[in-house]
Every structure is written in C-alpha cells, then in structure tokens.
Design an enzyme around this catalytic site. Structure first.
Site, PDB file in Angstrom:
ATOM      1  N   GLN A 206      23.556  61.757  85.956  1.00 38.48           N
ATOM      2  CA  GLN A 206      24.220  63.056  86.112  1.00 38.48           C
ATOM      3  C   GLN A 206      25.697  62.813  86.457  1.00 38.48           C
ATOM      4  O   GLN A 206      26.071  61.723  86.892  1.00 38.48           O
ATOM      5  CB  GLN A 206      23.459  63.840  87.205  1.00 38.48           C
ATOM      6  N   PHE A 207      26.526  63.797  86.298  1.00 37.16           N
ATOM      7  CA  PHE A 207      27.976  63.608  86.341  1.00 37.16           C
ATOM      8  C   PHE A 207      28.515  63.065  87.665  1.00 37.16           C
ATOM      9  O   PHE A 207      29.541  62.396  87.711  1.00 37.16           O
ATOM     10  CB  PHE A 207      28.684  64.925  85.993  1.00 37.16           C
ATOM     11  N   ASN A 208      27.833  63.369  88.748  1.00 39.84           N
ATOM     12  CA  ASN A 208      28.264  62.930  90.070  1.00 39.84           C
ATOM     13  C   ASN A 208      27.957  61.462  90.349  1.00 39.84           C
ATOM     14  O   ASN A 208      28.355  60.923  91.371  1.00 39.84           O
ATOM     15  CB  ASN A 208      27.510  63.786  91.101  1.00 39.84           C
ATOM     16  N   LYS A 209      27.216  60.829  89.453  1.00 45.21           N
ATOM     17  CA  LYS A 209      26.724  59.483  89.719  1.00 45.21           C
ATOM     18  C   LYS A 209      27.747  58.420  89.319  1.00 45.21           C
ATOM     19  O   LYS A 209      28.733  58.719  88.670  1.00 45.21           O
ATOM     20  CB  LYS A 209      25.388  59.263  88.999  1.00 45.21           C
ATOM     21  N   ILE A 210      27.466  57.159  89.691  1.00 41.54           N
ATOM     22  CA  ILE A 210      28.465  56.096  89.515  1.00 41.54           C
ATOM     23  C   ILE A 210      28.844  55.949  88.046  1.00 41.54           C
ATOM     24  O   ILE A 210      30.019  55.887  87.705  1.00 41.54           O
ATOM     25  CB  ILE A 210      27.956  54.757  90.106  1.00 41.54           C
TER      26      ILE A 210
END
Ligand SMILES: Cc1ncc(COP(=O)(O)O)c(C=O)c1O
Length: 423
Positions: free
Chosen positions: A205-209
C-alpha cells in the site's frame, strides 16, 4: 513544562529546521521513469491479467513472486491485492477459523485484527514492550486452550524477537504468522522478516516502504501452505494444478499485472531506500543520544539495530503530557513529530481505538466470530495498560530517505533544543 526563556520556535524563535519534512512515502516518492516504463510495457502488451492475455510468457505477477521469494529467502511468494488480503490468505493457509483465538499485539494496524475476524476467529490482544513489538512473555500469558496462532507484527520497521516468539509458539503448538506490512527489508539476526514464521504477510500500500499503491505478498517456505493460500486467493482454483479432491473454494485476491509491474521496479529500489534511511537514522540517534541520556529519556528498544528498516526514530518521554508538549514544540521547529497514542484522537493503530472490534460488532448474527468463540471473550479499554502507557509517552519522528544532511543536522539541533528546555 518547556522553559519560556529558551528561543524555541513555539515561543517565537526561528525554527531549527528550515523546511518541513519531505512526505514520508519512501518508495512512493522514488517513483520515476522506471515505474512509468514498466507500466507502459504492460499496457502496450495488452496483458493486464496474470493468467492470460494476447501475449504469452510469464506474467509480471509471477516475476514479482519469484523476485520476492528470492529477496526474502523463502521457497514461495504469492502476490495478492493488499496486506489485509495477504493476512487473510495466511490465516486460511494455516487453517485458522471459527472457534479459534489468534494472539496479536495491542499496537498494530486494525487490519491485523480484522483479518482474524474475516476468517471467523477472534483476536486476543497482548502487550507490547519497550520495542513497541509483541512482548513474548505477555503473548505466552494470553495463550488459552483455544489459541491457534500468533501474529507477530514488525511495527514501524523494527523486527520482533522472532526466536523468542517462535520458541514460545512451538512449545504451545501454535502457528506463527508474521505481519511484515511496515517492515519490508527488515531482518532479524540476519534473516529476513517473513521467513521466520509459518507464513509472512506484506503490504505494498502507498504508505509502505515500497509500494504499488495497493498490493500485498504472502511468503512461506511450505509448499502446502503456499498452495492453500494460492487456492484461496483465486476463485478459479482449477488453475492451480492440484488433484480434484485437494481443491478448496477461493475468492479473488489476485494481483493485477499493472501493480506487479510497479512493485517489481520498487523492489529493486528497496535496498537503496533502506541504506538511505539507516544512514540518516544512525546520524539522528548519535546526535540526540547525549541530551536524551542527560534528561533520563530513552529511545525505543531495538532487538536488532542492524536489521531495523529505520523508517522511524521513536523517543520515550517520562509522561504523556511531556510527550505532547515535546511533539508540539518539535512541530513548531518544522520537525514532523507526533505522539503515538492520545485517548482523544482516534487512531486505528491502537486497540483502544478499535471500537467496532472492541464492541464485538458483527456483520450478521450468524457470522459473529465472538459467538463461535469457545469461551466468553471480554475486551476492555484498559486491558493492555503497558501498551497505552508506552505509546502515550512515545514521540515519533519519520526518517525519510529524502532528508538531506542539512535536514538531519537541523533535526538534531531542534530535538536537542526542545529536550534541553524540558523542565
Ligand atoms: C501492520 C499492518 N498490517 C496490515 C496492514 C494492511 O495492509 P493493507 O493496507 O495493504 O491492507 C497494514 C497497512 O495498512 C499495516 O500497517
């Protein structure tokens, strides 16, 4: 609480840091022509579906799975549509279902709990310790005759004590799932997270590394568990080359080719992003250590500093009031700080805010996992007091790979200035 005579920005002084932090989307901010080319290649091939299309050859999803399994040192990886989907597949793979209890840490994204509910089992929350990760002792204390599995969550980039978790789990005959959503690339004792337990679950997901906007991966060394996860993730289970009597029904968590193409490029960038974050975090911690010690404050405990994905630096203050005052003062210095738990601010990373779970709300009377539980399950707001205390005193700073040396130096200056002013 913070002395007035100092020239802190919150008292009208000039901020220590000239610019606000860059957006904390490590992989997302690294998107460039490489991802563009990868997406265009898929579009031009007109093959948007992993299992067929006008062009032959291995799909991007398959390529990603091979690269991911190799990167994590496991035999099998399965691309799915989200980290939540990966957790659901993992839980089905190990056979968790109605009547079962699954122990999870009290500090994790709510999806860890709802994935358990989605397979009909109930989550049992255990305390985290000063690492903000599952406390192996409280995990063991929460085991009941109905516990089937534990989910160790590598929160905010840091690896759990997987040796201790696995040792306790094995002693009680439990399966181990690793939730690696926030720790892609982290290692423990030199071994990738997601390769320790029976199954690992990653999010893209976009918030991930690293990211493809949405997406997830399941990892496992077991062919049997991989096959079960693969069957569940694809409703057309006849595609999976298993004898007819081994087939189980599935749904659709299949990874789209466009996402896989982006994730493949992003996985190649993971090492560089980790190096950049680790170097910045080392500088930040070294620069703050003396003042922290002087004030009797501590950093979050890391079980394996070298294996930390280094997305965050977390400092413990003495009281929640102090943590809130410090993080407000840091924000005035242009340092994007925040406290990890405030009772009044809803945040789905803390069990106490999981109202629909805490109140045991069900989608339907018959589909109520708590009704199938083999003993009454009671949740209370204060059932994990240590977790709430630690999170309430925790000041969190992002470690973006985009921080310049100057940003890092100014962050250190700002943190030290604020901490020195603490009464
Ligand atoms: C710890 C943790 N577990 C699970 C998830 C679920 O991942 P996704 O949002 O891809 O479903 C996330 C992220 O959102 C997460 O941070």
């Amino acid at each position: 609480m913070i002395a007035d005579e100092t020239r802190l920005a919150i008292h009208g002084g000039t901020p220590a840091k000239q610019y606000p932090d860059p957006p904390m989307y490590p992989g997302g901010m690294a998107i460039d022509e490489e991802e563009e080319a990868a997406v265009l290649e898929v579009l031009r091939s007109k093959r948007l579906f992993r299992y067929y299309g006008p062009t032959p050859g291995p799909s991007k999803a398959e390529e990603l799975e091979q690269a991911f399994a190799a990167a994590k040192g496991v035999g099998h990886a399965l691309g799915v549509t989200s980290g939540t989907a990966a957790l659901v597949c993992a839980l089905h793979a190990i056979g968790v279902g109605p009547g079962d209890e699954v122990i999870i840490p009290a500090y994790t994204w709510i999806a860890t709990a709802t994935a358990v509910l989605a397979v009909g089992a109930v989550p049992i929350m255990a305390e985290v310790d000063e690492s903000l990760l599952l406390d192996p002792t409280d995990f063991e204390a929460k085991i009941s005759p109905y516990t089937k599995a534990v989910i160790a969550v590598h929160m905010r980039g840091a690896p759990c004590r997987m040796d201790a978790v696995i040792e306790a789990a094995r002693r009680h005959g439990l399966k181990v799932v690793e939730d690696c959503a926030q720790a892609n690339g982290a290692t423990y004792q030199g071994r990738e997270v997601g390769s320790w337990g029976d199954v690992g679950a990653y999010s893209l997901q976009f918030n991930k590394i690293v990211t493809s906007g949405e997406g997830g991966m399941v990892t496992t060394d077991s062919l049997e568990l991989y096959q079960r996860a693969a069957l569940f993730h694809d409703v057309n289970t006849s595609r999976h080359n298993l004898p007819e009597d081994k087939l189980l029904w599935g749904i659709n968590f299949r990874m789209p080719e466009l996402l896989a193409a982006v994730a493949l490029v992003q996985m190649r960038k993971l090492g560089g992003l980790l190096d950049a974050m680790r170097a910045r975090k080392r500088m930040l911690k070294a620069g703050m250590a003396d003042v922290l010690a002087e004030k009797g404050l501590t950093f979050r405990t890391l079980h394996d500093e070298a294996g930390d994905a280094a997305i965050a630096t977390i400092l413990f203050m003495q009281t929640p009031q102090q943590a809130q005052a410090v993080s407000e003062a840091l924000r005035a210095e242009n340092i994007g700080a925040g406290v990890l738990y405030r009772p009044e601010a809803r945040d789905y990373h803390i069990y106490a805010h999981w109202t629909p779970v805490m109140q045991q709300r069900a989608w339907s009377a018959g589909g109520n996992p708590w009704r199938w539980a083999q003993r009454p399950i009671e949740y209370r707001q204060d059932m994990c007091p240590r977790t709430l205390d630690l999170l309430g005193r925790a000041v969190h700073l992002n470690v973006s790979p985009l921080l310049s040396n100057e940003d890092v130096e100014e962050t250190i200056e700002g943190v030290n200035r604020v901490l020195k002013a603490l009464a």
